[in-house]
Enzyme design. Structure first.
Site, PDB file in Angstrom:
ATOM      1  N   GLY A  67       0.687  -0.795   0.236  1.00 12.32           N
ATOM      2  CA  GLY A  67       0.060  -0.030  -0.243  1.00 12.32           C
ATOM      3  C   GLY A  67       0.678   1.351  -0.202  1.00 12.32           C
ATOM      4  CG  ASP A 105      -1.295   1.755   3.592  1.00 13.45           C
ATOM      5  OD1 ASP A 105      -0.789   1.396   5.045  1.00 13.45           O
ATOM      6  OD2 ASP A 105      -1.718   0.675   2.835  1.00 13.45           O
ATOM      7  CG  ASP A 152      -8.783   0.815   9.426  1.00 14.06           C
ATOM      8  OD1 ASP A 152      -9.258   1.349   9.270  1.00 14.06           O
ATOM      9  OD2 ASP A 152      -8.480  -0.976   9.164  1.00 14.06           O
ATOM     10  CG  PHE A 197     -12.327   0.437   1.968  1.00 14.47           C
ATOM     11  CD1 PHE A 197     -11.945  -0.170   3.441  1.00 14.47           C
ATOM     12  CD2 PHE A 197     -12.000   0.064   1.349  1.00 14.47           C
ATOM     13  CE1 PHE A 197     -11.165  -0.882   3.222  1.00 14.47           C
ATOM     14  CE2 PHE A 197     -10.442  -0.657   0.982  1.00 14.47           C
ATOM     15  CZ  PHE A 197     -10.999  -1.097   1.476  1.00 14.47           C
ATOM     16  CG  ASP A 235      -5.587  -3.331  -1.951  1.00 11.65           C
ATOM     17  OD1 ASP A 235      -5.341  -2.939  -0.769  1.00 11.65           O
ATOM     18  OD2 ASP A 235      -5.377  -4.786  -2.038  1.00 11.65           O
TER      19      ASP A 235
HETATM   20  P1  IMP Z   1      -4.368  -1.880  10.757  1.00 11.75           P
HETATM   21  O1  IMP Z   1      -4.225  -3.044  11.209  1.00 11.75           O
HETATM   22  O2  IMP Z   1      -5.761  -1.652  11.195  1.00 11.75           O
HETATM   23  O3  IMP Z   1      -3.931   0.110  10.974  1.00 11.75           O
HETATM   24  O4  IMP Z   1      -4.740  -1.724   9.144  1.00 11.75           O
HETATM   25  C1  IMP Z   1      -3.291  -0.912   8.386  1.00 11.75           C
HETATM   26  C2  IMP Z   1      -3.793  -1.959   7.013  1.00 11.75           C
HETATM   27  O5  IMP Z   1      -5.440  -1.620   6.940  1.00 11.75           O
HETATM   28  C3  IMP Z   1      -3.283  -0.493   5.865  1.00 11.75           C
HETATM   29  O6  IMP Z   1      -2.013  -1.374   5.634  1.00 11.75           O
HETATM   30  C4  IMP Z   1      -4.034  -1.339   4.899  1.00 11.75           C
HETATM   31  O7  IMP Z   1      -3.581  -2.239   4.195  1.00 11.75           O
HETATM   32  C5  IMP Z   1      -5.728  -2.081   5.323  1.00 11.75           C
HETATM   33  N1  IMP Z   1      -6.460  -0.440   5.097  1.00 11.75           N
HETATM   34  C6  IMP Z   1      -6.962  -0.500   6.248  1.00 11.75           C
HETATM   35  N2  IMP Z   1      -7.562   0.202   5.715  1.00 11.75           N
HETATM   36  C7  IMP Z   1      -7.891   0.937   4.507  1.00 11.75           C
HETATM   37  C8  IMP Z   1      -8.877   1.398   3.626  1.00 11.75           C
HETATM   38  O8  IMP Z   1      -9.647   2.214   3.339  1.00 11.75           O
HETATM   39  N3  IMP Z   1      -8.840   1.482   2.323  1.00 11.75           N
HETATM   40  C9  IMP Z   1      -7.745   0.378   2.537  1.00 11.75           C
HETATM   41  N4  IMP Z   1      -6.726  -0.929   3.098  1.00 11.75           N
HETATM   42  C10 IMP Z   1      -7.128  -0.143   4.202  1.00 11.75           C
HETATM   43 MG    MG Z   2      -1.464  -2.059   4.538  1.00 12.27          MG
END
Ligand code: IMP
Ligand code: MG
Length: 173
Positions: free
Chosen positions: A40, A97, A100, A149, A156
């Site tokens: 990403g 990227d 979340d 999202f 992606d």
């Molecule tokens: P986390 O571990 O929940 O913080 O998620 C991080 C990963 O989830 C990022 O590196 C992205 O690959 C994916 N992700 C989270 N939200 C989105 C979004 O809105 N669009 C695309 N990918 C996302």
């Molecule tokens: Mg990612």
């Protein structure tokens, strides 16, 4: 099914000027290594790294993928590319990227700490603060966004939409 709305959430021009200002702040840190979390962050990394270019600055890539219920704070994050990583005593800039739940960045920082870098500074393009389940904050954030999202500029949906130069919030078709 999803579709793109009529206008992007963040335009290419907005990204461009934000990357400019992030780079001018980050230049001051004199990093030894940029570590980019694939896939990403590939576009963000390319744009940011060319603006903080110094002769000694190296670039390396790791890959983080969540499995299990990735929405949960204890979701497992599998990290590959750590073998052979030479960051001992180095000043590391870790780029991803989007933040979340925070699980991915938290796990990456924890795993990298075992390799004894001098420092780890983190930078993400996007932050969805309202989604956070892990107590983790990035040092540098490009844009704060709502809980939508998003795709484009490297991000992606099932590996699609990545190559768009803007960030788009997907809509239900
Ligand atoms: P986390 O571990 O929940 O913080 O998620 C991080 C990963 O989830 C990022 O590196 C992205 O690959 C994916 N992700 C989270 N939200 C989105 C979004 O809105 N669009 C695309 N990918 C996302
Ligand atoms: Mg990612």
């Amino acid at each position: 099914m999803y579709k793109l709305p009529s206008a992007p959430l963040i335009t290419a021009q907005e990204i461009n000027s934000r990357v400019d200002s992030l780079a001018s702040e980050l230049k001051a840190f004199d990093f030894d290594v940029i570590l980019s979390a694939l896939t990403g962050s590939y576009m963000f990394t390319a744009d940011l790294s060319r603006r903080i270019a110094t002769p000694k600055l190296r670039i390396a890539f790791i890959k983080a993928s969540s499995y299990g219920e990735s929405d949960k704070p204890n979701a497992n994050v599998h990290i590959s590319g750590l073998e052979g990583l030479d960051i001992k005593g180095k000043r590391v800039l870790l780029i991803d990227d989007i933040l979340d739940t925070g699980n991915t960045m938290y796990s990456l920082v924890k795993a990298l700490a075992d390799y004894s870098p001098a420092s780890i500074t983190t930078c993400v393009l996007l932050n969805k603060e309202s989604r956070r389940t892990v107590n983790y904050h990035a040092d540098f954030v490009g844009f704060e966004i709502e809980d939508k999202f998003v795709v484009g500029y490297g991000l992606d949906y099932a590996n699609t939409y990545r190559t768009y130069p803007e960030v788009w919030a997907l809509e239900e078709a």
